[in-house]
Design a protein around this motif. Structure first.
Motif, PDB file in Angstrom:
ATOM      1  N   ILE A 206       3.805 -14.415  -2.059  1.00  0.00           N
ATOM      2  CA  ILE A 206       4.856 -13.718  -2.807  1.00  0.00           C
ATOM      3  C   ILE A 206       4.520 -12.238  -2.932  1.00  0.00           C
ATOM      4  CG2 ILE A 206       6.124 -13.606  -4.978  1.00  0.00           C
ATOM      5  CD1 ILE A 206       6.664 -16.093  -3.313  1.00  0.00           C
ATOM      6  N   TYR A 207       3.258 -11.936  -3.212  1.00  0.00           N
ATOM      7  CA  TYR A 207       2.801 -10.554  -3.280  1.00  0.00           C
ATOM      8  C   TYR A 207       1.550 -10.413  -2.411  1.00  0.00           C
ATOM      9  CZ  TYR A 207       5.851 -10.300  -7.349  1.00  0.00           C
ATOM     10  OH  TYR A 207       6.928 -10.358  -8.188  1.00  0.00           O
ATOM     11  N   VAL A 208       1.439  -9.283  -1.729  1.00  0.00           N
ATOM     12  CA  VAL A 208       0.291  -9.000  -0.867  1.00  0.00           C
ATOM     13  C   VAL A 208      -0.281  -7.643  -1.271  1.00  0.00           C
ATOM     14  CG1 VAL A 208       1.226 -10.337   1.057  1.00  0.00           C
ATOM     15  CG2 VAL A 208       1.731  -7.895   0.884  1.00  0.00           C
ATOM     16  N   PRO A 209      -1.538  -7.367  -0.926  1.00  0.00           N
ATOM     17  CA  PRO A 209      -2.098  -6.040  -1.236  1.00  0.00           C
ATOM     18  C   PRO A 209      -1.269  -4.926  -0.593  1.00  0.00           C
ATOM     19  CG  PRO A 209      -3.850  -7.561  -0.653  1.00  0.00           C
ATOM     20  CD  PRO A 209      -2.558  -8.274  -0.356  1.00  0.00           C
ATOM     21  N   LEU A 210      -0.998  -3.905  -1.362  1.00  0.00           N
ATOM     22  CA  LEU A 210      -0.237  -2.762  -0.845  1.00  0.00           C
ATOM     23  C   LEU A 210      -0.971  -2.126   0.331  1.00  0.00           C
ATOM     24  CD1 LEU A 210       2.097  -0.743  -1.027  1.00  0.00           C
ATOM     25  CD2 LEU A 210       0.793   0.497  -2.776  1.00  0.00           C
ATOM     26  N   LYS A 211      -2.286  -2.179   0.308  1.00  0.00           N
ATOM     27  CA  LYS A 211      -3.082  -1.622   1.396  1.00  0.00           C
ATOM     28  C   LYS A 211      -2.756  -2.309   2.722  1.00  0.00           C
ATOM     29  CE  LYS A 211      -7.878  -0.297   2.314  1.00  0.00           C
ATOM     30  NZ  LYS A 211      -9.271  -0.359   1.800  1.00  0.00           N
ATOM     31  N   ASN A 212      -2.596  -3.635   2.702  1.00  0.00           N
ATOM     32  CA  ASN A 212      -2.240  -4.380   3.913  1.00  0.00           C
ATOM     33  C   ASN A 212      -0.827  -4.037   4.378  1.00  0.00           C
ATOM     34  OD1 ASN A 212      -4.699  -5.535   3.503  1.00  0.00           O
ATOM     35  ND2 ASN A 212      -3.945  -7.578   3.007  1.00  0.00           N
ATOM     36  N   GLU A 213       0.062  -3.904   3.410  1.00  0.00           N
ATOM     37  CA  GLU A 213       1.445  -3.558   3.754  1.00  0.00           C
ATOM     38  C   GLU A 213       1.503  -2.151   4.356  1.00  0.00           C
ATOM     39  OE1 GLU A 213       5.574  -4.806   3.761  1.00  0.00           O
ATOM     40  OE2 GLU A 213       3.641  -5.830   3.529  1.00  0.00           O
ATOM     41  N   MET A 214       0.684  -1.270   3.851  1.00  0.00           N
ATOM     42  CA  MET A 214       0.626   0.088   4.398  1.00  0.00           C
ATOM     43  C   MET A 214       0.161   0.061   5.852  1.00  0.00           C
ATOM     44  SD  MET A 214       0.930   3.374   3.546  1.00  0.00           S
ATOM     45  CE  MET A 214       0.433   3.794   1.877  1.00  0.00           C
ATOM     46  N   ALA A 215      -0.851  -0.753   6.163  1.00  0.00           N
ATOM     47  CA  ALA A 215      -1.338  -0.867   7.538  1.00  0.00           C
ATOM     48  C   ALA A 215      -0.238  -1.393   8.451  1.00  0.00           C
ATOM     49  CB  ALA A 215      -2.558  -1.781   7.582  1.00  0.00           C
ATOM     50  N   TYR A 216       0.543  -2.344   7.942  1.00  0.00           N
ATOM     51  CA  TYR A 216       1.658  -2.888   8.726  1.00  0.00           C
ATOM     52  C   TYR A 216       2.707  -1.811   8.990  1.00  0.00           C
ATOM     53  CZ  TYR A 216       5.808  -5.686   9.760  1.00  0.00           C
ATOM     54  OH  TYR A 216       6.933  -6.198  10.340  1.00  0.00           O
ATOM     55  N   ILE A 217       3.003  -1.013   7.976  1.00  0.00           N
ATOM     56  CA  ILE A 217       3.985   0.067   8.136  1.00  0.00           C
ATOM     57  C   ILE A 217       3.505   1.085   9.169  1.00  0.00           C
ATOM     58  CG2 ILE A 217       4.987   2.063   6.953  1.00  0.00           C
ATOM     59  CD1 ILE A 217       5.205   0.305   4.445  1.00  0.00           C
ATOM     60  N   LYS A 218       2.220   1.408   9.123  1.00  0.00           N
ATOM     61  CA  LYS A 218       1.676   2.360  10.092  1.00  0.00           C
ATOM     62  C   LYS A 218       1.768   1.803  11.513  1.00  0.00           C
ATOM     63  CE  LYS A 218      -1.520   4.721   6.956  1.00  0.00           C
ATOM     64  NZ  LYS A 218      -2.946   4.965   6.600  1.00  0.00           N
ATOM     65  N   ASN A 219       1.499   0.520  11.676  1.00  0.00           N
ATOM     66  CA  ASN A 219       1.636  -0.105  12.996  1.00  0.00           C
ATOM     67  C   ASN A 219       3.067  -0.044  13.485  1.00  0.00           C
ATOM     68  OD1 ASN A 219      -0.873  -0.893  13.950  1.00  0.00           O
ATOM     69  ND2 ASN A 219      -0.900  -2.770  12.739  1.00  0.00           N
ATOM     70  N   TYR A 220       3.988  -0.278  12.558  1.00  0.00           N
ATOM     71  CA  TYR A 220       5.397  -0.233  12.959  1.00  0.00           C
ATOM     72  C   TYR A 220       5.808   1.188  13.359  1.00  0.00           C
ATOM     73  CZ  TYR A 220      10.432  -0.629  12.946  1.00  0.00           C
ATOM     74  OH  TYR A 220      11.753  -0.579  13.320  1.00  0.00           O
ATOM     75  N   ILE A 221       5.317   2.177  12.620  1.00  0.00           N
ATOM     76  CA  ILE A 221       5.631   3.568  12.963  1.00  0.00           C
ATOM     77  C   ILE A 221       5.100   3.891  14.361  1.00  0.00           C
ATOM     78  CG2 ILE A 221       5.119   5.972  12.377  1.00  0.00           C
ATOM     79  CD1 ILE A 221       5.195   5.138   9.418  1.00  0.00           C
ATOM     80  N   GLU A 222       3.889   3.430  14.673  1.00  0.00           N
ATOM     81  CA  GLU A 222       3.338   3.658  16.010  1.00  0.00           C
ATOM     82  C   GLU A 222       4.193   2.975  17.070  1.00  0.00           C
ATOM     83  OE1 GLU A 222       0.796   5.618  16.927  1.00  0.00           O
ATOM     84  OE2 GLU A 222       0.814   6.264  14.829  1.00  0.00           O
ATOM     85  N   PHE A 223       4.685   1.805  16.753  1.00  0.00           N
ATOM     86  CA  PHE A 223       5.583   1.084  17.667  1.00  0.00           C
ATOM     87  C   PHE A 223       6.827   1.914  17.964  1.00  0.00           C
ATOM     88  CE2 PHE A 223       9.247  -1.669  18.290  1.00  0.00           C
ATOM     89  CZ  PHE A 223       8.817  -2.558  19.261  1.00  0.00           C
TER      90      PHE A 223
END
Length: 346
Positions: A206-223
């Motif tokens: 339901i909730y995940v560490p914001l740090k992990n979500e940030m890494a996912y967002i950065k990966n998506y931006i690189e994509f």
């Protein structure tokens, strides 16, 4: 068969518990009644006090049964009924003490009636109050559990839609690139596998560490940087040092970012402008994304969320996961579409 046996055992232990509680409650009742009958100089005060205690407990259970008949469906406290019962109890107690000081001379039978009747009313009214309050509390708890289960089911459904929605949009983009710019496909597929690994395996809570979500967002931006290429004019302000204890609903912000890239590429301008900011401050997560967009009616599609499941999904998740704990502002001008979201930290 097991359910019937469990219910039977529960009924047995429930009855046993009520019997023990009645015995425990009888002790202070007996002491109070004995003190009362001694004050009015009643003969055989021990016997009278014991009989009155049993009588009182039976009256409480009678009141509980009476309330059970009509109060089983109550979900809110009936203030008028409870006030009336409380007033009846107070008036009956006051009458008992008044009658103890001013009994009727030579009227033994009437004096007994004037003692036992208010005593009976006190016990029945007390039982009714206890049962009504218990029933309403239980009904509210059951309703809250039902609503929570419904919200959880709805939330799971909404969350399960995110990965297919993202994959559908991404595969459409890859198909177009496979025709026009196929050399980008291998690095994009590699990035896509990383993104899907997170969305399928790591974003199930339901909730995940914001740090992990940030890494996912950065990966998506690189994509997206690989996919769009030189047309992209990207500005990011992403906080680096994030407390690992801060949590956020998974794949919540990515919907707005994905939307920004999706709609900005349709602009007639040779350049695509996307500006992303994500910071923490004062117990809140502050997020904003701004992008250029086309002028062919696309603004209306974005604002209304008619472009797919993404925006309606994220709005519903915000209502379920951040009730009264989020602020979403959407605005646009002639050139840019802006989303600003403030979330209370989890």
């Amino acid at each position: 068969m097991n359910n019937v046996k469990e219910k039977s055992n529960f009924g047995f232990f429930g009855s046993k518990l009520y019997f023990i509680l009645a015995c425990l409650a009888g002790i202070p009742i007996y002491i109070a009644v004995k003190g009362y009958v001694e004050s009015i100089q009643v003969y055989a005060d021990d016997s009278v006090a014991f009989a009155a205690t049993v009588f009182f407990i039976m009256g409480v259970f009678t009141g509980r049964y009476i309330s059970q008949v009509w109060a089983s469906g109550l979900k809110t406290f009936p203030k008028d009924v409870l006030s009336g019962l409380a007033l009846l109890i107070v008036a009956s107690i006051a009458w008992l003490f008044f009658h103890a000081d001013f009994p009727l001379n030579g009227r033994t039978a009437i004096n007994l009636l004037l003692f036992w009747l208010p005593f009976l009313l006190i016990s029945i009214a007390s039982g009714m109050m206890i049962k009504v309050m218990h029933t309403v509390t239980q009904n509210q708890l059951t309703e809250a559990k039902s609503q929570a289960a419904h919200s959880q089911s709805e939330l799971n459904l909404l969350q399960s839609q995110l990965s297919p929605h993202f994959l559908f949009n991404t595969l459409n983009n890859l198909y177009g690139l496979s025709i026009t710019d196929h050399q980008k496909i291998p690095p994009l597929l590699l990035k896509l596998s990383e993104l899907l690994r997170y969305s399928v395996y790591d974003a199930s809570e339901i909730y995940v560490p914001l740090k992990n979500e940030m890494a996912y967002i950065k990966n998506y931006i690189e994509f997206e940087k690989i996919r769009i290429g030189d047309r992209l004019v990207l500005s990011t302000d992403l906080e680096e040092m994030i407390d690992p204890e801060i949590k956020i609903a998974p794949m919540l912000l990515i919907v707005f970012i994905e939307n920004a890239f999706k709609h900005s590429k349709n602009t007639a301008s040779p350049e695509i402008f996307v500006d992303i900011s994500l910071r923490t401050w004062g117990g809140s997560v502050l997020f904003s994304v701004r992008n250029s967009y086309g002028q062919d009616g696309e603004e209306n599609n974005i604002l209304n969320g008619s472009g797919g499941v993404g925006l309606p999904n994220v709005n519903k998740r915000l209502e379920l996961l951040y009730p009264n704990a989020h602020e979403l502002n959407v605005r646009s001008d002639e050139l840019f579409y802006t989303v600003e979201l403030q979330l209370k930290m989890k």
